[in-house]
Structure formats: structure tokens, C-alpha cells
Write a protein that holds these residues in place. Structure first.
Motif, PDB file in Angstrom:
ATOM      1  N   ALA A 185     -31.472  22.771 -17.980  1.00 34.80           N
ATOM      2  CA  ALA A 185     -33.130  23.088 -18.091  1.00 34.80           C
ATOM      3  C   ALA A 185     -33.222  23.503 -20.007  1.00 34.80           C
ATOM      4  CB  ALA A 185     -33.114  24.695 -17.745  1.00 34.80           C
ATOM      5  N   GLU A 186     -32.364  22.954 -20.737  1.00 38.46           N
ATOM      6  CA  GLU A 186     -32.836  23.535 -21.813  1.00 38.46           C
ATOM      7  C   GLU A 186     -33.928  21.556 -22.545  1.00 38.46           C
ATOM      8  OE1 GLU A 186     -31.228  24.925 -26.107  1.00 38.46           O
ATOM      9  OE2 GLU A 186     -29.943  23.853 -24.659  1.00 38.46           O
ATOM     10  N   ALA A 187     -34.658  21.639 -22.701  1.00 35.57           N
ATOM     11  CA  ALA A 187     -34.685  20.042 -23.378  1.00 35.57           C
ATOM     12  C   ALA A 187     -33.489  19.845 -24.887  1.00 35.57           C
ATOM     13  CB  ALA A 187     -36.438  20.530 -24.349  1.00 35.57           C
ATOM     14  N   ASP A 188     -34.144  18.537 -24.633  1.00 36.39           N
ATOM     15  CA  ASP A 188     -33.208  18.065 -25.893  1.00 36.39           C
ATOM     16  C   ASP A 188     -33.317  18.563 -27.569  1.00 36.39           C
ATOM     17  OD1 ASP A 188     -30.842  16.904 -24.295  1.00 36.39           O
ATOM     18  OD2 ASP A 188     -33.138  15.443 -23.763  1.00 36.39           O
ATOM     19  N   SER A 189     -34.812  18.879 -27.266  1.00 34.71           N
ATOM     20  CA  SER A 189     -35.716  18.756 -28.681  1.00 34.71           C
ATOM     21  C   SER A 189     -35.189  20.737 -29.093  1.00 34.71           C
ATOM     22  CB  SER A 189     -36.996  18.240 -28.531  1.00 34.71           C
ATOM     23  OG  SER A 189     -37.794  19.885 -27.277  1.00 34.71           O
ATOM     24  N   ALA A 190     -35.152  21.119 -27.736  1.00 32.40           N
ATOM     25  CA  ALA A 190     -34.966  22.805 -28.386  1.00 32.40           C
ATOM     26  C   ALA A 190     -33.262  22.344 -28.591  1.00 32.40           C
ATOM     27  CB  ALA A 190     -35.167  23.749 -26.977  1.00 32.40           C
ATOM     28  N   ALA A 191     -32.257  22.373 -28.481  1.00 29.50           N
ATOM     29  CA  ALA A 191     -30.923  21.537 -28.645  1.00 29.50           C
ATOM     30  C   ALA A 191     -31.202  21.641 -29.777  1.00 29.50           C
ATOM     31  CB  ALA A 191     -30.294  20.808 -27.020  1.00 29.50           C
ATOM     32  N   LEU A 192     -31.475  20.670 -30.063  1.00 19.87           N
ATOM     33  CA  LEU A 192     -31.687  20.145 -32.024  1.00 19.87           C
ATOM     34  C   LEU A 192     -31.443  21.314 -32.931  1.00 19.87           C
ATOM     35  CD1 LEU A 192     -32.734  16.511 -31.400  1.00 19.87           C
ATOM     36  CD2 LEU A 192     -30.677  17.168 -31.945  1.00 19.87           C
ATOM     37  N   ALA A 193     -32.763  21.812 -32.238  1.00 17.59           N
ATOM     38  CA  ALA A 193     -34.049  22.862 -33.194  1.00 17.59           C
ATOM     39  C   ALA A 193     -32.768  23.990 -33.041  1.00 17.59           C
ATOM     40  CB  ALA A 193     -35.509  23.176 -32.861  1.00 17.59           C
ATOM     41  N   ARG A 194     -32.386  24.308 -32.747  1.00 22.68           N
ATOM     42  CA  ARG A 194     -31.345  25.464 -32.331  1.00 22.68           C
ATOM     43  C   ARG A 194     -30.123  25.327 -32.948  1.00 22.68           C
ATOM     44  NH1 ARG A 194     -27.553  25.123 -28.549  1.00 22.68           N
ATOM     45  NH2 ARG A 194     -27.798  24.148 -26.810  1.00 22.68           N
ATOM     46  N   SER A 195     -29.510  23.936 -33.716  1.00 20.88           N
ATOM     47  CA  SER A 195     -28.056  23.871 -33.892  1.00 20.88           C
ATOM     48  C   SER A 195     -28.642  23.967 -36.490  1.00 20.88           C
ATOM     49  CB  SER A 195     -27.453  22.435 -34.222  1.00 20.88           C
ATOM     50  OG  SER A 195     -26.674  22.161 -34.459  1.00 20.88           O
ATOM     51  N   PRO A 196     -28.066  25.219 -36.469  1.00 24.65           N
ATOM     52  CA  PRO A 196     -28.315  24.782 -37.964  1.00 24.65           C
ATOM     53  C   PRO A 196     -27.287  23.864 -38.410  1.00 24.65           C
ATOM     54  CG  PRO A 196     -26.569  26.889 -37.321  1.00 24.65           C
ATOM     55  CD  PRO A 196     -26.876  26.412 -36.053  1.00 24.65           C
ATOM     56  N   ARG A 197     -26.248  23.248 -37.684  1.00 24.38           N
ATOM     57  CA  ARG A 197     -25.724  22.350 -38.321  1.00 24.38           C
ATOM     58  C   ARG A 197     -25.325  20.600 -38.494  1.00 24.38           C
ATOM     59  NH1 ARG A 197     -19.820  23.284 -35.592  1.00 24.38           N
ATOM     60  NH2 ARG A 197     -19.347  21.893 -37.546  1.00 24.38           N
ATOM     61  N   TRP A 198     -26.408  20.493 -37.270  1.00 22.70           N
ATOM     62  CA  TRP A 198     -26.822  19.448 -37.284  1.00 22.70           C
ATOM     63  C   TRP A 198     -28.193  17.934 -38.817  1.00 22.70           C
ATOM     64  CZ3 TRP A 198     -32.290  17.617 -35.344  1.00 22.70           C
ATOM     65  CH2 TRP A 198     -33.329  16.754 -35.900  1.00 22.70           C
TER      66      TRP A 198
END
Length: 130
Positions: A36-49
Motif C-alpha cells: 500500500a506504500e508508494a515508492d516515493s514514500a519509501a524513498l522519502a522516509r529513508s535518511p540513508r538513501w
């Protein structure tokens, strides 16, 4: 940006070895296993990416054992490598952004479904800065 700055940047980029799917020091920097999570949200929540650096995009797939070679044949022309057995991992080096992650997610989910399997999720690996 002046010519001197561009020259320095190109020199610095040449010193960084090219990233490969088996480069030493790779660490998971973002995970996306919630359908259910958008890929943009996954990228945005990652401080290490780090969006300015290439990453190894790794999709996790459940495939019937007799379909793994077919998946390998279908993905190889676009630079994907298949590794593992359960789950199978499709890996490729690329720059990550939300659009390309979403496109590859749809492609992998469709491929898995056509081959009688399931797409589980994806993660991305990068070498942390020195």
C-alpha cells in the motif's frame, strides 16, 4: 558552473569505482515491502538513501522453480540479474527515483504474476559514504 569546477567533478567521479551488484560494502538504505506504500514514500522516509548516487535495486520474487530460467531470459536484455532460489532476487544497478522504482515495481509484479509467482517487495543497496 565553470570549466574548472566541471573538470574537478569529473576527476572525482573517475576515482569512485563503478557500482556492481556484488560491490563490497553494500548496505540496504531503503526498503519497500508494504504493497500500500508508494515508492516515493519509501524513498522519502529513508535518511540513508542518496539520490545522487547509483544503487543496486533488488526485487524479491516468489517464482515457481521451473519458471526461474524464463524470468532470467526475459529480464537479462535490460541488465537484470537473477540470484537465489526462494525468494529469487532480481538485481540491477541504477539511479533511483520514485518514477523508475514504480515502473520497475509494476514490471516485476506483472512478470511474477505471468509466471505463476508473486512479487514480495524491493529494497535498494548503496555503499555508504566514506
Amino acid at each position: 558552473m565553470g570549466w574548472l569546477a566541471r573538470w574537478r567533478q569529473r576527476r572525482a567521479e573517475r576515482r569512485v569505482p563503478a557500482l556492481r551488484v556484488d560491490s563490497p560494502g553494500l548496505e540496504v538504505v531503503v526498503e519497500a515491502f508494504d504493497l500500500a506504500e508508494a515508492d516515493s514514500a519509501a524513498l522519502a522516509r529513508s535518511p540513508r538513501w542518496r539520490g545522487d548516487r547509483p544503487a543496486v535495486l533488488r526485487h524479491h520474487l516468489e517464482l515457481p522453480p521451473d519458471q526461474v530460467e524464463q524470468a532470467r531470459r526475459l529480464l537479462a536484455p535490460d541488465g537484470w540479474e537473477l540470484r537465489g532460489e526462494r525468494p529469487v532476487h532480481a538485481l540491477r544497478v541504477q539511479r533511483l527515483d520514485a518514477l523508475h522504482c514504480a515502473q520497475e515495481r509494476a514490471r516485476m509484479a506483472g512478470l511474477a504474476q505471468r509466471l505463476g509467482g508473486d512479487w514480495i517487495g524491493w529494497d535498494a543497496l548503496q555503499v555508504p559514504p566514506a
